[in-house]
Write an enzyme that holds these catalytic residues in place. Structure first.
Site, PDB file in Angstrom:
ATOM      1  N   ASP A  66      -8.311  12.343  13.779  1.00 51.79           N
ATOM      2  CA  ASP A  66      -7.744  13.666  14.070  1.00 51.79           C
ATOM      3  C   ASP A  66      -8.453  14.741  13.247  1.00 51.79           C
ATOM      4  OD1 ASP A  66      -5.975  15.866  14.304  1.00 51.79           O
ATOM      5  OD2 ASP A  66      -4.266  14.515  14.567  1.00 51.79           O
ATOM      6  N   ILE A  67      -8.814  15.854  13.878  1.00 44.13           N
ATOM      7  CA  ILE A  67      -9.417  16.959  13.106  1.00 44.13           C
ATOM      8  C   ILE A  67      -8.415  17.510  12.082  1.00 44.13           C
ATOM      9  CG2 ILE A  67     -11.143  17.680  14.813  1.00 44.13           C
ATOM     10  CD1 ILE A  67      -9.217  20.033  15.533  1.00 44.13           C
ATOM     11  N   THR A 141     -12.582  29.833  24.724  1.00 40.58           N
ATOM     12  CA  THR A 141     -12.380  30.059  26.153  1.00 40.58           C
ATOM     13  C   THR A 141     -12.242  31.544  26.490  1.00 40.58           C
ATOM     14  OG1 THR A 141     -10.748  29.712  27.913  1.00 40.58           O
ATOM     15  CG2 THR A 141      -9.918  29.629  25.687  1.00 40.58           C
ATOM     16  N   ASP A 142     -12.538  31.883  27.737  1.00 40.65           N
ATOM     17  CA  ASP A 142     -12.341  33.273  28.184  1.00 40.65           C
ATOM     18  C   ASP A 142     -10.852  33.617  28.338  1.00 40.65           C
ATOM     19  OD1 ASP A 142     -11.780  31.759  30.465  1.00 40.65           O
ATOM     20  OD2 ASP A 142     -13.164  32.841  31.783  1.00 40.65           O
ATOM     21  N   GLU A 143      -9.989  32.565  28.345  1.00 36.18           N
ATOM     22  CA  GLU A 143      -8.553  32.825  28.570  1.00 36.18           C
ATOM     23  C   GLU A 143      -7.923  33.622  27.441  1.00 36.18           C
ATOM     24  OE1 GLU A 143      -6.145  29.722  30.105  1.00 36.18           O
ATOM     25  OE2 GLU A 143      -7.740  28.897  31.332  1.00 36.18           O
ATOM     26  N   TYR A 167      -1.457  27.597  25.724  1.00 36.57           N
ATOM     27  CA  TYR A 167      -2.831  27.134  25.494  1.00 36.57           C
ATOM     28  C   TYR A 167      -3.720  28.269  25.002  1.00 36.57           C
ATOM     29  CZ  TYR A 167      -7.722  26.217  26.634  1.00 36.57           C
ATOM     30  OH  TYR A 167      -9.099  26.136  26.569  1.00 36.57           O
ATOM     31  N   LYS A 171      -5.623  28.902  21.355  1.00 43.08           N
ATOM     32  CA  LYS A 171      -7.086  29.063  21.211  1.00 43.08           C
ATOM     33  C   LYS A 171      -7.389  30.412  20.554  1.00 43.08           C
ATOM     34  CE  LYS A 171     -10.042  26.733  22.446  1.00 43.08           C
ATOM     35  NZ  LYS A 171     -10.750  25.588  21.791  1.00 43.08           N
ATOM     36  N   ASN A 196     -14.510  28.813  33.239  1.00 47.32           N
ATOM     37  CA  ASN A 196     -14.157  27.471  33.748  1.00 47.32           C
ATOM     38  C   ASN A 196     -15.382  26.597  33.980  1.00 47.32           C
ATOM     39  OD1 ASN A 196     -11.785  29.176  34.368  1.00 47.32           O
ATOM     40  ND2 ASN A 196     -11.044  27.297  35.337  1.00 47.32           N
TER      41      ASN A 196
HETATM   42  P1  NAD Z   1     -10.805  17.826  27.176  1.00 52.95           P
HETATM   43  O1  NAD Z   1      -9.320  17.935  27.182  1.00 52.95           O
HETATM   44  O2  NAD Z   1     -11.506  17.154  28.296  1.00 52.95           O
HETATM   45  O3  NAD Z   1     -11.271  17.071  25.832  1.00 52.95           O
HETATM   46  C1  NAD Z   1     -10.713  17.335  24.586  1.00 52.95           C
HETATM   47  C2  NAD Z   1     -11.167  16.235  23.620  1.00 52.95           C
HETATM   48  O4  NAD Z   1     -10.617  16.527  22.323  1.00 52.95           O
HETATM   49  C3  NAD Z   1     -10.660  14.852  24.002  1.00 52.95           C
HETATM   50  O5  NAD Z   1     -11.698  13.913  23.857  1.00 52.95           O
HETATM   51  C4  NAD Z   1      -9.547  14.579  23.008  1.00 52.95           C
HETATM   52  O6  NAD Z   1      -9.365  13.204  22.707  1.00 52.95           O
HETATM   53  C5  NAD Z   1     -10.052  15.345  21.794  1.00 52.95           C
HETATM   54  N1  NAD Z   1      -8.966  15.734  20.869  1.00 52.95           N
HETATM   55  C6  NAD Z   1      -7.777  16.313  21.198  1.00 52.95           C
HETATM   56  N2  NAD Z   1      -7.052  16.510  20.081  1.00 52.95           N
HETATM   57  C7  NAD Z   1      -7.809  16.085  19.039  1.00 52.95           C
HETATM   58  C8  NAD Z   1      -7.618  16.051  17.624  1.00 52.95           C
HETATM   59  N3  NAD Z   1      -6.487  16.502  17.066  1.00 52.95           N
HETATM   60  N4  NAD Z   1      -8.609  15.559  16.844  1.00 52.95           N
HETATM   61  C9  NAD Z   1      -9.757  15.091  17.406  1.00 52.95           C
HETATM   62  N5  NAD Z   1      -9.977  15.084  18.725  1.00 52.95           N
HETATM   63  C10 NAD Z   1      -9.024  15.579  19.527  1.00 52.95           C
HETATM   64  O7  NAD Z   1     -11.322  19.306  26.967  1.00 52.95           O
HETATM   65  P2  NAD Z   1     -12.631  20.027  27.553  1.00 52.95           P
HETATM   66  O8  NAD Z   1     -12.330  20.571  28.883  1.00 52.95           O
HETATM   67  O9  NAD Z   1     -13.796  19.139  27.351  1.00 52.95           O
HETATM   68  O10 NAD Z   1     -12.722  21.274  26.548  1.00 52.95           O
HETATM   69  C11 NAD Z   1     -13.429  21.154  25.313  1.00 52.95           C
HETATM   70  C12 NAD Z   1     -13.326  22.472  24.561  1.00 52.95           C
HETATM   71  O11 NAD Z   1     -13.873  23.523  25.349  1.00 52.95           O
HETATM   72  C13 NAD Z   1     -11.891  22.893  24.257  1.00 52.95           C
HETATM   73  O12 NAD Z   1     -11.869  23.468  22.972  1.00 52.95           O
HETATM   74  C14 NAD Z   1     -11.565  23.943  25.311  1.00 52.95           C
HETATM   75  O13 NAD Z   1     -10.625  24.866  24.826  1.00 52.95           O
HETATM   76  C15 NAD Z   1     -12.927  24.558  25.525  1.00 52.95           C
HETATM   77  N6  NAD Z   1     -13.181  25.135  26.856  1.00 52.95           N
HETATM   78  C16 NAD Z   1     -12.963  24.390  27.990  1.00 52.95           C
HETATM   79  C17 NAD Z   1     -13.283  24.918  29.234  1.00 52.95           C
HETATM   80  C18 NAD Z   1     -13.084  24.136  30.517  1.00 52.95           C
HETATM   81  O14 NAD Z   1     -13.229  24.681  31.593  1.00 52.95           O
HETATM   82  N7  NAD Z   1     -12.761  22.854  30.451  1.00 52.95           N
HETATM   83  C19 NAD Z   1     -13.808  26.219  29.331  1.00 52.95           C
HETATM   84  C20 NAD Z   1     -14.004  26.952  28.155  1.00 52.95           C
HETATM   85  C21 NAD Z   1     -13.707  26.384  26.933  1.00 52.95           C
HETATM   86  O1  DAU Z   2     -11.228  29.674  31.768  1.00 56.59           O
HETATM   87  C1  DAU Z   2     -11.506  28.585  30.940  1.00 56.59           C
HETATM   88  C2  DAU Z   2     -10.371  27.585  31.024  1.00 56.59           C
HETATM   89  O2  DAU Z   2     -10.484  26.965  32.283  1.00 56.59           O
HETATM   90  C3  DAU Z   2     -10.390  26.554  29.907  1.00 56.59           C
HETATM   91  O3  DAU Z   2     -10.179  27.196  28.678  1.00 56.59           O
HETATM   92  C4  DAU Z   2      -9.306  25.488  30.118  1.00 56.59           C
HETATM   93  O4  DAU Z   2      -9.411  24.475  29.136  1.00 56.59           O
HETATM   94  C5  DAU Z   2      -9.513  24.890  31.497  1.00 56.59           C
HETATM   95  O5  DAU Z   2      -8.476  23.958  31.752  1.00 56.59           O
HETATM   96  C6  DAU Z   2      -9.534  25.976  32.571  1.00 56.59           C
HETATM   97  O6  DAU Z   2      -8.211  26.576  32.725  1.00 56.59           O
HETATM   98  P1  DAU Z   2      -7.594  26.898  34.174  1.00 56.59           P
HETATM   99  O7  DAU Z   2      -6.139  26.973  34.049  1.00 56.59           O
HETATM  100  O8  DAU Z   2      -8.316  28.040  34.802  1.00 56.59           O
HETATM  101  O9  DAU Z   2      -8.085  25.550  34.931  1.00 56.59           O
HETATM  102  P2  DAU Z   2      -7.342  24.575  35.981  1.00 56.59           P
HETATM  103  O10 DAU Z   2      -8.385  23.643  36.484  1.00 56.59           O
HETATM  104  O11 DAU Z   2      -6.098  23.993  35.414  1.00 56.59           O
HETATM  105  O12 DAU Z   2      -6.936  25.569  37.140  1.00 56.59           O
HETATM  106  C7  DAU Z   2      -7.903  26.367  37.812  1.00 56.59           C
HETATM  107  C8  DAU Z   2      -7.168  27.231  38.805  1.00 56.59           C
HETATM  108  O13 DAU Z   2      -6.647  26.389  39.846  1.00 56.59           O
HETATM  109  C9  DAU Z   2      -5.972  27.960  38.216  1.00 56.59           C
HETATM  110  O14 DAU Z   2      -5.875  29.250  38.810  1.00 56.59           O
HETATM  111  C10 DAU Z   2      -4.778  27.107  38.616  1.00 56.59           C
HETATM  112  C11 DAU Z   2      -5.222  26.502  39.953  1.00 56.59           C
HETATM  113  N1  DAU Z   2      -4.694  25.142  40.228  1.00 56.59           N
HETATM  114  C12 DAU Z   2      -4.840  24.179  39.292  1.00 56.59           C
HETATM  115  C13 DAU Z   2      -4.345  22.912  39.509  1.00 56.59           C
HETATM  116  C14 DAU Z   2      -4.483  21.834  38.456  1.00 56.59           C
HETATM  117  C15 DAU Z   2      -4.113  24.864  41.466  1.00 56.59           C
HETATM  118  O15 DAU Z   2      -4.021  25.752  42.337  1.00 56.59           O
HETATM  119  N2  DAU Z   2      -3.657  23.604  41.685  1.00 56.59           N
HETATM  120  C16 DAU Z   2      -3.713  22.609  40.766  1.00 56.59           C
HETATM  121  O16 DAU Z   2      -3.226  21.482  41.025  1.00 56.59           O
END
Ligand code: NAD
Ligand code: DAU
Length: 363
Positions: A66-67, A141-143, A167, A171, A196
């Site tokens: 864990d971090i 994230t952009d969120e 969330y 962040k 995303n």
């Molecule tokens: P993910 O949920 O797929 O992976 C997260 C990883 O972190 C997992 O391997 C999990 O086991 C690990 N983890 C969770 N809690 C932990 C802890 N306490 N200590 C150590 N490891 C831990 O996430 P992702 O989609 O790969 O996103 C990675 C990063 O990028 C995140 O910080 C997220 O906020 C950011 N991000 C994601 C997106 C996206 O679209 N997925 C976009 C922009 C930014």
């Molecule tokens: O913008 C960056 C973010 O993008 C990251 O920081 C997050 O970690 C990542 O999960 C993502 O967030 P979103 O909420 O945008 O992603 P998600 O894939 O959950 O949803 C994308 C869009 O689709 C959102 O408007 C919700 C919609 N959605 C999602 C799911 C899971 C649906 O309509 N149906 C669904 O079942």
């Protein structure tokens, strides 16, 4: 090498068994040949199978932990003496943050605090030249910028923070901690705020892999609300390249927005995937995957639109995405079709419970 010196061939990556982290570990080792020490708690989202291709490769070391574990982070830093830390570890799914926010505060806020605190202790003991070279890159994230109206200009690095979900609030808090550690202690931090991502190894709780998975099972494809929410989509390898660029060339203390210039409504994403699946699978005459689309009740507090102005990283550091949405989504659909076992393994057990929790009671 003196055992107290910084090792300029070793990087610590956290969360490197998740979607973006695993893609980054592969990308980094391929591009630099450096060693990666991967600290991952292996939550439901962390999957060692994402790193299967590195099995037996001495340049990758997975530490399960864990971090937020102070003793563990401190001992990893002492043992490996990295020149940089890249922090991906997080709870990352908005819907889960709505139904159970606690873990988001624990990992994204408290965990990031612990990591950066330990990093600062390690960094302070380095010699002056090493201190200048060290980097702490926080992946965000952009969120954190909140939601845009239809005609608002895209987010820049100076857009005020206005997070709307547990969330994005967690962040945002972590971004502020990173900013404060640079400002107060001088730690050479970098923060990236990305849109995303999509691509291989994404857990099928997120829109794109969820749609592919549901369509292949011929199950209803859930679209929240009116389906007209907009996201900016970036192929994950382009994100990895952007992080590498910022790590190598970014100015300490700065923030860089990363995006794909692909603003698309959810319904158009879903229709595109259905069309590609029709094409790739040539299903029986008369069947279209689009017939599975089902509008369901909206996500509470659902952000309407995200859009990124990536001008800073493009003009100052020379990064540009290589994939268009059309090329990236084709590769992605192909990857999921070619890896049924990966999908099968992660969608058994706990995944079924999540699907029940998030979708069963939705109208
Ligand atoms: P993910 O949920 O797929 O992976 C997260 C990883 O972190 C997992 O391997 C999990 O086991 C690990 N983890 C969770 N809690 C932990 C802890 N306490 N200590 C150590 N490891 C831990 O996430 P992702 O989609 O790969 O996103 C990675 C990063 O990028 C995140 O910080 C997220 O906020 C950011 N991000 C994601 C997106 C996206 O679209 N997925 C976009 C922009 C930014
Ligand atoms: O913008 C960056 C973010 O993008 C990251 O920081 C997050 O970690 C990542 O999960 C993502 O967030 P979103 O909420 O945008 O992603 P998600 O894939 O959950 O949803 C994308 C869009 O689709 C959102 O408007 C919700 C919609 N959605 C999602 C799911 C899971 C649906 O309509 N149906 C669904 O079942």
């Amino acid at each position: 090498m003196n055992e107290n010196m910084m090792n300029d061939q070793t990087l610590i990556v956290t969360g490197g068994a998740g979607f973006i982290g695993a893609n980054f570990v592969h990308f980094w080792i391929k591009k630099t040949g450096q060693t990666v020490v991967n600290l991952d708690k292996l939550t439901y989202a962390g999957n060692p199978e994402n790193l299967e291709l590195l099995k037996g490769d001495g340049r990758h070391h997975l530490t399960v932990g864990d971090i937020g574990d102070q003793g563990l982070v401190s001992s990893l830093l002492k043992a490996h003496r990295p020149w940089a830390i890249v922090n991906f570890a997080a709870e990352s799914h908005v819907d889960r943050s709505i139904s159970a926010p606690d873990a988001f505060i624990q990992t994204n806020v408290v965990g990031t605090f612990n990591l950066i605190h330990e990093a600062t202790t390690y960094w302070k003991a380095l010699n002056e030249e090493e201190k200048t070279r060290f980097r702490f890159l926080h992946v965000s994230t952009d969120e954190v910028y909140g939601s845009l109206e239809k005609d608002d200009p895209p987010f820049t690095e100076t857009t005020p923070y206005a997070p709307n979900s547990p969330y994005s609030a967690s962040k945002a808090a972590s971004d502020h901690l990173v900013r404060a550690f640079h400002h107060t202690y001088g730690l050479p931090t970098l923060t990236t705020n990305c849109s995303n991502n999509y691509g291989p190894y994404q857990f099928p709780e997120k829109l794109i892999p969820l749609v592919i998975h549901r369509a292949l099972q011929r199950k209803p494809i859930p679209v929240y609300g009116d389906g007209l929410n907009i996201r900016d989509w970036l192929y994950v390898e382009d994100h990895c390249a952007a992080i590498k660029t910022v790590l190598m060339q970014g100015t300490p203390g700065e923030v860089y927005n990363i995006g794909g210039n692909n603003e698309i409504t959810n319904i158009n994403i879903v229709r595109t995937i259905c069309r590609l699946l029709d094409e790739q699978l040539s299903p029986e005459v008369g069947f279209s995957h689009e017939s599975l689309i089902t509008f369901v009740s909206d996500r509470p507090g659902h952000d309407r639109r995200y859009a990124i102005n990536a001008g800073k990283i493009e003009t100052r550091l020379g990064w540009n995405p290589l994939e268009t949405f059309e090329t990236g989504i084709r590769k992605t659909v192909r990857w999921y079709l070619d890896h049924p076992q990966w999908v099968e393994n992660i969608t058994s057990g706990a995944y079924q419970k999540w699907i029940q929790t998030n979708y069963e009671d939705r109208k």
